[in-house]
Design a protein around this motif. Structure first.
Motif, short mmCIF file in Angstrom:
data_model
loop_
_atom_site.label_atom_id
_atom_site.label_comp_id
_atom_site.label_asym_id
_atom_site.label_seq_id
_atom_site.Cartn_x
_atom_site.Cartn_y
_atom_site.Cartn_z
N SER A 525 0.88 -1.18 0.00
CA SER A 525 0.00 0.00 0.00
C SER A 525 0.91 1.22 0.00
O SER A 525 1.67 1.42 0.95
CB SER A 525 -0.90 0.00 1.23
OG SER A 525 -1.74 -1.13 1.26
N THR A 526 0.86 2.01 -1.06
CA THR A 526 1.75 3.17 -1.13
C THR A 526 1.39 4.22 -0.08
O THR A 526 2.23 5.02 0.32
CB THR A 526 1.69 3.82 -2.52
OG1 THR A 526 0.33 4.12 -2.84
CG2 THR A 526 2.25 2.86 -3.57
N GLU A 527 0.14 4.18 0.40
CA GLU A 527 -0.29 5.03 1.50
C GLU A 527 -1.05 4.18 2.50
O GLU A 527 -1.82 3.29 2.11
CB GLU A 527 -1.18 6.17 1.02
CG GLU A 527 -0.45 7.28 0.30
CD GLU A 527 -1.34 8.48 0.04
OE1 GLU A 527 -0.85 9.61 0.12
OE2 GLU A 527 -2.54 8.28 -0.24
N LEU A 528 -0.83 4.44 3.78
CA LEU A 528 -1.59 3.78 4.85
C LEU A 528 -2.50 4.81 5.49
O LEU A 528 -2.05 5.87 5.93
CB LEU A 528 -0.65 3.22 5.91
CG LEU A 528 -0.02 1.84 5.70
CD1 LEU A 528 0.77 1.44 6.94
CD2 LEU A 528 -1.06 0.80 5.36
N ASP A 529 -3.78 4.50 5.52
CA ASP A 529 -4.75 5.36 6.19
C ASP A 529 -4.91 4.85 7.62
O ASP A 529 -5.47 3.78 7.86
CB ASP A 529 -6.09 5.31 5.45
CG ASP A 529 -7.08 6.33 5.98
OD1 ASP A 529 -6.89 6.83 7.10
OD2 ASP A 529 -8.08 6.62 5.27
N ILE A 530 -4.40 5.60 8.60
CA ILE A 530 -4.47 5.16 10.00
C ILE A 530 -5.53 5.92 10.78
O ILE A 530 -5.58 5.84 12.01
CB ILE A 530 -3.10 5.33 10.69
CG1 ILE A 530 -2.68 6.80 10.73
CG2 ILE A 530 -2.04 4.48 10.00
CD1 ILE A 530 -1.49 7.05 11.64
N THR A 531 -6.40 6.66 10.08
CA THR A 531 -7.42 7.46 10.75
C THR A 531 -8.26 6.61 11.69
O THR A 531 -8.55 7.01 12.83
CB THR A 531 -8.33 8.13 9.70
OG1 THR A 531 -7.52 8.81 8.75
CG2 THR A 531 -9.27 9.12 10.36
N ASP A 532 -8.67 5.43 11.23
CA ASP A 532 -9.55 4.57 12.03
C ASP A 532 -8.80 3.71 13.03
O ASP A 532 -9.40 2.87 13.71
CB ASP A 532 -10.38 3.68 11.10
CG ASP A 532 -11.23 4.49 10.14
OD1 ASP A 532 -11.63 5.61 10.52
OD2 ASP A 532 -11.47 4.02 9.01
N LEU A 533 -7.47 3.91 13.12
CA LEU A 533 -6.67 3.14 14.08
C LEU A 533 -6.16 4.02 15.22
O LEU A 533 -5.32 3.57 16.01
CB LEU A 533 -5.47 2.50 13.35
CG LEU A 533 -5.82 1.50 12.24
CD1 LEU A 533 -4.55 1.03 11.54
CD2 LEU A 533 -6.56 0.30 12.82
N LEU A 534 -6.67 5.25 15.32
CA LEU A 534 -6.25 6.17 16.37
C LEU A 534 -7.18 6.08 17.56
O LEU A 534 -8.41 6.07 17.41
CB LEU A 534 -6.21 7.60 15.83
CG LEU A 534 -5.20 7.87 14.70
CD1 LEU A 534 -5.35 9.29 14.18
CD2 LEU A 534 -3.78 7.62 15.18
N PHE A 535 -6.60 6.02 18.74
CA PHE A 535 -7.37 5.88 19.98
C PHE A 535 -8.07 7.19 20.32
O PHE A 535 -7.47 8.27 20.32
CB PHE A 535 -6.43 5.46 21.12
CG PHE A 535 -7.12 5.18 22.41
CD1 PHE A 535 -7.83 4.00 22.59
CD2 PHE A 535 -7.07 6.09 23.46
CE1 PHE A 535 -8.46 3.73 23.79
CE2 PHE A 535 -7.69 5.83 24.66
CZ PHE A 535 -8.39 4.65 24.83
N ASN A 536 -9.37 7.10 20.65
CA ASN A 536 -10.17 8.26 21.07
C ASN A 536 -10.13 9.40 20.05
O ASN A 536 -10.20 10.57 20.42
CB ASN A 536 -9.71 8.79 22.43
CG ASN A 536 -10.22 7.92 23.57
OD1 ASN A 536 -10.97 6.96 23.34
ND2 ASN A 536 -9.82 8.23 24.79
N SER A 537 -10.00 9.06 18.77
CA SER A 537 -10.00 10.07 17.73
C SER A 537 -11.33 10.01 16.97
O SER A 537 -11.89 8.92 16.80
CB SER A 537 -8.85 9.83 16.76
OG SER A 537 -8.85 10.79 15.73
N PRO A 538 -11.88 11.14 16.55
CA PRO A 538 -13.15 11.10 15.80
C PRO A 538 -13.02 10.25 14.54
O PRO A 538 -11.99 10.29 13.85
CB PRO A 538 -13.39 12.58 15.45
CG PRO A 538 -12.58 13.35 16.43
CD PRO A 538 -11.39 12.51 16.74
#
Length: 712
Positions: A525-538
């Protein structure tokens, strides 16, 4: 589209772009016309026995091609592998030297017995010219040099024929050891003659006039000074020097330049053994490099010759390269740190043999890791810079390695062995380690940095780590997973989240060395989307995009809901999705939602960019590194790609290759990659897909810096 001009005798090679009506990467063509839109209409020269006979090739964009002279096109046409044609183009100094070869020039060719030195005897016209558009291929007849270094072989057997891609080194005549004589009594390069074709065929040297149908010959004269020419050396060259008493000493060049108080260029050499009167890298009061005491010898470069112990057929004259390398700066230049190599200069500095970090005694795990972390403009920067009063000696050694790599494009094996010794563990000095073990020691003990990752479980406190190991069950994924899918599934299965956005994320694949790997191929994956892997993040709802309040592990592999992607829902969508009879047994978990975030808030995405991949095959680590923002700016590095000499007296030859085909492959849409057949990919791409061990990502918005260091 009507062409606006007619162009004759203009050849090209296709560098990039998808196949278009016969043209693909590595194809050689001849321009027939050019459109106003910048597209070339040309003839295509194929491969095999009919390589010289063209056929219609259709259209190709001009910016996707590289112009060739007729001579260059003929040389490349005889190279059957399109990939090797492009590799040769990526080494312009070598290709230029090959194009200018003359009779009795000394070359090193790739042979089934290894790298072998020989003399160019003839340039051969290959193929028939049955019509005006046919193009002869060109190959070299090479006469091998016998082991006694005195006379070429006199066997009457036909001379072997080699393509331009088979030539790995062109040895300038001025660099031959003193006393090396050929059968005509002249040292190679003096009274040189133009290459001729046997059976009275025309001369086809690079400076020969093309044209007349009667193939009349024209001699090419090259004037040479009768005075001795200086030896062309580079850092890492193995040389010999004869003392005034007639004793020959051997060593490796560690520095080139003009010492203080001298006018001519000198070489700083570390000898194979101690000699009274030598130093530890100082000349006068100035230090130029560092080695053991009584081993550093400084002499004018005119006193140096290639190490004759390795100039024979079982080895290669790899220590001498026809480059115009500028004087090397002082080895110990600790005042200014070299910046990362920019994209515009990466190919010219790095691509070729004896480039990168030289491997020695199972050091490939360390070589590949250091090259991946510090070589290019997209890799990590400023992380080995600390205040001088707090810097450890081992950090100084690391900085020297990084600066040497970035300034000279080559780090000799001695520097790496010195670094391994300073790591303080016998196993680091002798045995092969795993990259994750070395990376942990590098960041924790050498760079004194806090853990790069802070992982938090729902039930546990935060844990620090320097790399992230993928753990999952094989039946959770398809046969050809992406790194994004592996990371999402592993975090969800282990109930793990990142407490904060990491500056660097090194993801270790589900495999153990070369003995076991869970998946035969993995798609980067040339980019990793970690938005949904952040603790207590919207987080936004997977269905409607509103603020998510639930996530569901059981929905992860659901083929109707984009398998492999994390599923989080707002209350409404959570209810609707789980009323389906196949999902009624799911157990969604409530998310902790910040109280000050509105339900319709737009959630920004947090992306990590891929900058390197470590691979392992048969217990040997190599790496792929992104050297610039262009999608095709990829390099392949192998610290032990070849070897010169035997196990006791030889040395490893590192090599760096340009790998634009990896960028072509990864630029495809994700849907096409999911349907790709890895076994049909180009060789290096296939190697990455099959052998990937660790993927290295960085956060462009949060680079590693001094602030990440621990307090000393």
């Amino acid at each position: 589209m009507e062409p606006n001009s007619k162009v004759k005798e203009k050849f090209f090679i296709v560098l990039r772009g998808k196949s278009r009506k016969g043209f693909c990467r590595g194809c050689i063509g001849r321009v027939e016309a050019e459109t106003q839109q910048g597209e070339l209409m040309g003839l295509l020269y194929g491969g095999g026995s009919n390589a010289g006979s063209p056929k219609s090739g259709g259209m190709v964009r001009r910016e996707d091609t590289y112009s060739l002279t007729r001579h260059q096109a003929q040389l490349l046409l005889f190279v059957s592998s399109m990939g090797k044609r492009l590799e040769l183009l990526c080494n312009p100094q070598l290709f230029s030297a090959i194009c200018e070869l003359s009779q009795d020039d000394l070359v090193v060719v790739r042979h089934k017995k290894g790298h072998m030195p020989g003399l160019v005897k003839n340039l051969m016209l290959i193929g028939r010219k049955e019509n005006k558009d046919d193009l002869h291929m060109l190959g070299f007849e090479v006469e091998f040099v016998e082991n006694d270094h005195k006379m070429p072989t006199k066997k009457p057997a036909p001379l072997p024929l080699f393509s331009a891609a088979d030539i790995v080194q062109v040895v300038p005549s001025c660099s031959l050891p003193l006393g090396l004589q050929w059968k005509d009594g002249q040292c190679g390069g003096l009274n040189r003659r133009a290459v001729t074709r046997i059976n009275s065929m025309p001369n086809m040297g690079s400076q020969v006039r093309q044209g007349k149908e009667n193939h009349t010959e024209r001699s090419v004269s090259q004037s040479h000074s009768s005075s001795p020419l200086p030896l062309l050396l580079e850092v890492g060259s193995m040389v010999e020097v004869m003392s005034n008493t007639g004793v020959t000493v051997y060593g490796v060049v560690h520095w080139l330049g003009v010492p203080v108080g001298k006018l001519d260029e000198w070489a700083g050499i570390e000898l194979d053994y101690e000699v009274n009167g030598c130093s530890d890298g100082k000349y006068g009061s100035q230090r130029y490099f560092t080695c053991r005491g009584n081993r550093a010898l400084f002499v004018p470069i005119t006193k140096c010759s290639p190490d004759s112990r390795f100039v024979h057929p079982s080895t290669a004259a790899e220590t001498v390269k026809p480059t115009n390398t500028p004087p090397v700066p002082l080895f110990e230049d600790s005042e200014e740190d070299a910046p990362p190599i920019p994209e515009s200069g990466a190919l010219s500095l790095l691509v070729g043999k004896m480039k990168g970090i030289q491997g020695h005694i199972n050091s490939c795990y360390l070589d590949a890791s250091l090259f991946s972390l510090f070589s290019s403009a997209l890799t990590l920067d400023n992380i080995c810079q600390k205040p001088a009063d707090t810097e450890q000696p081992i950090t100084c050694t690391l900085r020297k390695i990084v600066n040497c790599l970035r300034r000279q494009g080559f780090v000799p094996a001695e520097s790496v062995m010195n670094f391994r010794t300073q790591l303080g563990c016998d196993t680091f000095q002798k045995d092969e380690k795993d990259p994750e073990e070395f990376i942990t020691v590098l960041f924790q003990k050498v760079l004194c940095m806090e853990p790069l990752l802070k992982l938090k479980s729902r039930c546990e406190t935060s844990q620090g780590a320097y790399t992230f190991q993928i753990f999952l069950e094989k039946d959770q994924m398809g046969q050809l997973p992406t790194v994004q899918q592996l990371l999402d599934t592993s975090c969800m299965s282990g109930d793990l989240k990142f407490e904060e956005i990491p500056s660097c994320l090194m993801v270790q694949m589900p495999r153990f060395g070369n003995k076991y790997k869970m998946f035969s191929h993995i798609i980067p994956s040339t980019e990793l989307d970690i938005t949904d892997l952040l603790f207590n993040s919207p987080r936004e709802c997977f269905i409607c995009g509103h603020l998510a309040e639930y996530e569901c592990l059981q929905c992860l592999p659901d083929r109707k809901l984009q398998p492999g992607r994390i599923k989080q829902y707002c209350p409404t969508c959570n209810t609707q999705v789980h009323t389906h009879r196949l999902r009624q047994h799911h157990s969604p978990k409530a998310l902790t939602v910040p109280s000050d975030v509105a339900a319709d808030t737009s959630v920004p995405r947090h992306m990590m960019q891929l900058f390197a991949v470590l691979c392992i095959q048969t217990s040997h680590y190599v790496s792929f590194v992104k050297y610039g923002p262009d999608p095709q700016s990829w390099l392949f590095f192998d610290s032990m790609a070849d070897r010169c000499g035997d196990d006791h007296h030889g040395y490893n030859i590192p090599e760096i290759q340009a790998c634009p085909e990896l960028g072509d492959f990864l630029s495809q849409p994700e849907e096409e990659l999911a349907r790709a057949n890895p076994t049909q990919a180009p060789e290096l791409v296939r190697r990455l897909l099959c052998d990937s061990y660790m993927f290295l990502y960085q956060n462009p918005a949060k680079p590693l810096s001094k602030s990440n260091h621990q307090e000393s």
